[in-house]
Design an enzyme around this catalytic site. Structure first.
Site, PDB file in Angstrom:
ATOM      1  CG  ASP A 477      -2.198   0.805   0.986  1.00 42.05           C
ATOM      2  OD1 ASP A 477      -2.355   1.374  -0.116  1.00 42.05           O
ATOM      3  OD2 ASP A 477      -3.048   0.844   1.901  1.00 42.05           O
ATOM      4  CD  GLU A 480       0.288   6.012  -3.584  1.00 41.63           C
ATOM      5  OE1 GLU A 480      -0.490   5.122  -3.954  1.00 41.63           O
ATOM      6  OE2 GLU A 480       0.472   6.302  -2.365  1.00 41.63           O
ATOM      7  CG  ASP A 541      -8.194   4.473  -1.036  1.00 40.18           C
ATOM      8  OD1 ASP A 541      -8.028   3.248  -1.107  1.00 40.18           O
ATOM      9  OD2 ASP A 541      -7.515   5.215  -0.309  1.00 40.18           O
TER      10      ASP A 541
END
Length: 800
Positions: A477, A480, A541
């Site tokens: 996860d 970025e 998401d």
């Protein structure tokens, strides 16, 4: 350290003429500078303070090596006013250095054309001398090959190289590179200042900028766009599917959803409907202006001071094959990964995990993976790679018990460590984290520095302990937010390492997983070019709305057109509890994606919605499990050819103009076409069918190519099969581990066809087989020992 912010961030939020240079107007209302805001370099190419060097003419050229030098004309922006309208125009200027004889006013700098294959060329140019050590090369899968098939010929005012698939011409003055197909049609060419004299609009041609602030340089590779030309790719971009007319900023960013211009997985690659693709080989920020400022110009504004550009010739499948030969193809994930993944944010205990597994089996809902998100640590979200001792009594036994019941476990983690994390001090003391210019931490969190081999070894040891415990997959996860101004062990700043970070991160997890379990599987959110070698990735998401579902699909299609075979998304959206209708429509989309995961902040278990919902949920997932032989074979074929499983229609039908227009349908593999229901309460929809005959998978009705209004079936999507396709299927099982692959059956969909084909790949040998069926005197015969049934006709079937 490179100063990347002032002009780029001032440009954010301003468009058109202001960007061309009204510094006082920009300074009067500065855009807010937010942490990890995407770096848009466009402002540096429209700053009146900077110097520009325009590719002017060929100064030298050696036809034998296809190398030479370009003369670059120095220029600056000046204002031009007419009828109370002010424009910034680019004009040649004399040098401003002293002593003048020590510096070139119009430098002659090297460039080269390299031939990689009969369909691929490489264009290289530098804006100045290069003294750096070669960086880590992770974007490319290996050494770049050299191809000797291109034939040289001298042409008027230039040089031409030709292969069986096209040609590249270097024009001496004004300098151009022209790209043509095998028929001699001009696909695109570089833009020169002379080309722009027919326009009143100021246009920056092929050039590089030298910033006044720090003397750093960046390239602008500027090419022409043709009328009607469409552009696709750039990674998992959620904006309009066709990027023509858009500005796309390639900077890895937590998009916080799927309906903005920000991109979790930007990829510096795109393809054109005219029959070419381009890969910008860099990790710096890139701003692609695909005719946004000026409709006929494609400006690739690259942070790097070198240009390394690969150009591919052909139709979409050929372009993707060439690109993935260069950057790598996606290896096959394990068979169990193609089953259903059940999750929510989050399961907190062993008891809760076991209860979910038991209810899935009790309610006969096929499933292969249970994902534990942020709650498996002692403190939610505080990643320390340790199961909570208070809530997980015996993790190893839990994992083993679940595996015996057909379930694998996936675990969440991230590469950021809050100060209260017990690992924080160790990471800082061992210097395993990204630093700032003073040697402190750029953020309050400690961010792992994957450019440091010691960091990778430390990190992989933590993950290996979990994988040895029996964990099937690691969720990769975030990734970025590598600091844009951070200093990395590689010796580079975040200007070069930020976009590189997801690739290094993906690789670290994939490598240790492969070493420990022998399988190719991660579950990652961020990516860069080359990350396709480390499957798989999911779409972030998504908002739990119809718009979120539509945007997620656009992102997945764009991602597939960027070299990625495997992709998934959170069925029902991540952000809220989906309505029953949205959840079931999204599930129908999800089962026709390479991988299917139900995940989000709200409970996703079907019994949470009631018995009627659960019955339809079960029926929909059962269809995926029955189609597992088709899914697995198509995955293998796609993996070998660099194709996406979730395919834009034009990948299969490149010569059909209508196929290039559709962004809410797709081909799932080569033989199924899926049109999801995109609106609440919708039962039917307009469906575009490419030329040929099609059979409705659920109803058996036949349709010719063109537009039709078609009712969805019991599964809430329109699913069509190419006439003449044989779809391999299996009897229903509750997990892939329980499937009996000796019972593969071929369902023939044929209204007009008298022959049919199927791809079959059995997991035990992982070898693709092409199965051929022929219809003789009303009877279907098959050349392999598979059972056959007629899915859309009433004639008998026989086996050999």
């Amino acid at each position: 350290m490179r100063n990347i912010f002032p002009s780029t961030l001032l440009a954010a939020g301003f468009g058109g003429a202001l960007l061309l240079g009204n510094p006082s107007a920009l300074a009067a209302t500065p855009a807010p500078r937010l942490l990890n805001e995407p770096v848009d370099v466009i402002g540096d190419f429209r700053d009146f303070a900077n110097s520009y060097y325009l590719a002017d003419k060929l100064a030298q050229f050696d036809p034998a090596t296809a190398t030479g030098k370009i003369t670059w004309q120095r220029a600056e922006y000046v204002t031009r006013q007419a009828f109370d309208n002010m424009l910034g125009v680019i004009n040649p200027v004399p040098p401003n250095e002293f002593p003048a004889n020590e510096y070139a006013a119009n430098p002659e700098l090297p460039f080269a054309i390299e031939f990689v294959s009969p369909k691929t060329i490489r264009i290289r140019a530098a804006s100045g001398p290069q003294f750096h050590k070669p960086p880590d090369e992770l974007m490319l899968a290996g050494p770049v090959p050299k191809d000797g098939s291109w034939k040289y010929s001298k042409v008027a005012n230039g040089h031409r190289y030709t292969s069986a698939f096209g040609s590249v011409t270097i024009v001496e003055k004004p300098w151009h590179i022209e790209i043509r197909n095998a028929q001699g049609k001009l696909l695109t060419q570089t833009d020169h200042a002379e080309d722009n004299k027919t326009s009143y609009t100021p246009i920056l041609p092929f050039s590089f900028v030298r910033r006044t602030a720090d003397y750093s340089r960046s390239m602008a590779a500027v090419f022409t766009l043709s009328p009607g030309e469409k552009i696709f790719g750039c990674g998992e971009s959620f904006t309009g599917f066709d990027k023509r007319g858009q500005k796309v900023v390639l900077w890895t960013d937590d998009g916080n959803g799927v309906q903005s211009h920000e991109i979790y997985k930007p990829i510096p690659f795109f393809m054109s409907s005219r029959g070419y693709g381009m890969f910008i080989h860099t990790t710096t920020p890139v701003t692609c202006d695909f005719g946004n400022y000026f409709s006929g110009i494609n400006s690739l504004m690259i942070g790097d001071d070198e240009l390394d550009l690969f150009v591919f010739l052909g139709e979409p499948k050929a372009i993707l094959d060439e690109y993935t030969k260069l950057t790598g193809k996606s290896p096959m994930p394990p068979p169990w990964s193609f089953g259903l993944w059940m999750s929510r944010c989050t399961y907190f205990s062993e008891k809760e995990t076991r209860d979910v597994a038991a209810k899935l089996r009790e309610n006969k809902i096929p499933c292969d993976v249970l994902h534990l998100d942020t709650g498996w640590f002692e403190t939610d979200w505080r990643c320390d790679y340790q199961f909570s001792k208070s809530r997980f009594t015996d993790p190893a036994k839990m994992i083993a018990d679940l595996k015996s019941g057909g379930f694998r476990i996936s675990l969440w983690q991230l590469p950021y460590f809050v100060p209260k994390n017990t690992l924080f001090n160790e990471l800082v003391e061992k210097n395993l984290v990204v630093r700032d210019a003073k040697g402190n931490l750029p953020y309050e969190d400690a961010v792992l520095d994957f450019s440091n081999p010691a960091t990778v070894a430390w990190y992989q040891a933590k993950l290996a302990n979990l994988l040895k415990l029996g964990v099937g997959a690691i969720k990769v996860d975030f990734g970025e937010a590598a600091p844009a101004d951070g200093l990395f062990a590689s010796g580079r700043t975040g200007f070069y390492e930020h976009n590189f970070y997801p690739l290094r991160y993906n690789k670290a997890v994939a490598d240790v997983t492969k070493q420990t379990t022998g399988e190719n599987i991660i579950w990652a959110r961020s990516a860069w070019a080359g990350s396709q070698r480390y499957p798989l990735h999911w779409g972030g998401d998504a908002e739990s709305t119809d718009q979120g579902m539509a945007a997620e699909l656009r992102g997945g299609l764009s991602f597939g057109l960027s070299g990625f075979t495997f992709w998934s998304h959170d069925v029902g959206g991540f952000t809220a509890r989906a309505s029953e209708d949205l959840y079931l429509r999204w599930l129908a989309l999800g089962i026709f994606t390479s991988h299917t995961r139900c995940h989000g902040t709200a409970p996703k278990e079907p019994w949470e919605y009631g018995p009627a919902f659960m019955a339809e949920f079960r029926r929909t997932v059962e269809l995926r499990y029955q189609l597992m032989p088709y899914i697995y074979a198509q995955a293998k074929d796609s993996s070998e050819r660099g194709l996406p499983m979730l395919r834009a229609l034009f990948v299969e039908f490149p010569n059909d103009p209508g196929a290039w227009q559709v962004d809410d349908q797709f081909c799932f593999g080569s033989d199924l076409l899926v049109a999801p229901l995109m609106h609440e309460g919708e039962k039917s929809r307009a469906v575009y069918l490419p030329p040929g005959n099609w059979v409705d998978y659920q109803s058996g009705k036949a349709y010719a190519g063109g537009w039709h209004t078609i009712e969805a079936g019991l599964v809430r999507a329109v699913v069509m099969v190419r006439d003449g396709a044989a779809i391999p299927q299996l009897p229903l099982a509750q997990s892939t581990a329980q499937m009996d692959w000796s019972k593969v059956e071929l369902s023939v969909f044929a209204k007009e066809a008298t022959s049919a084909k199927a791809l079959v790949c059995l997991p035990k040998d992982n070898q693709l087989e092409q199965v051929t069926l022929t219809k003789t005197s009303g009877t279907w015969k098959v050349n392999k020992p598979f059972a056959v049934k007629l899915a859309a006709a009433n004639s008998p079937a026989t086996n050999p």
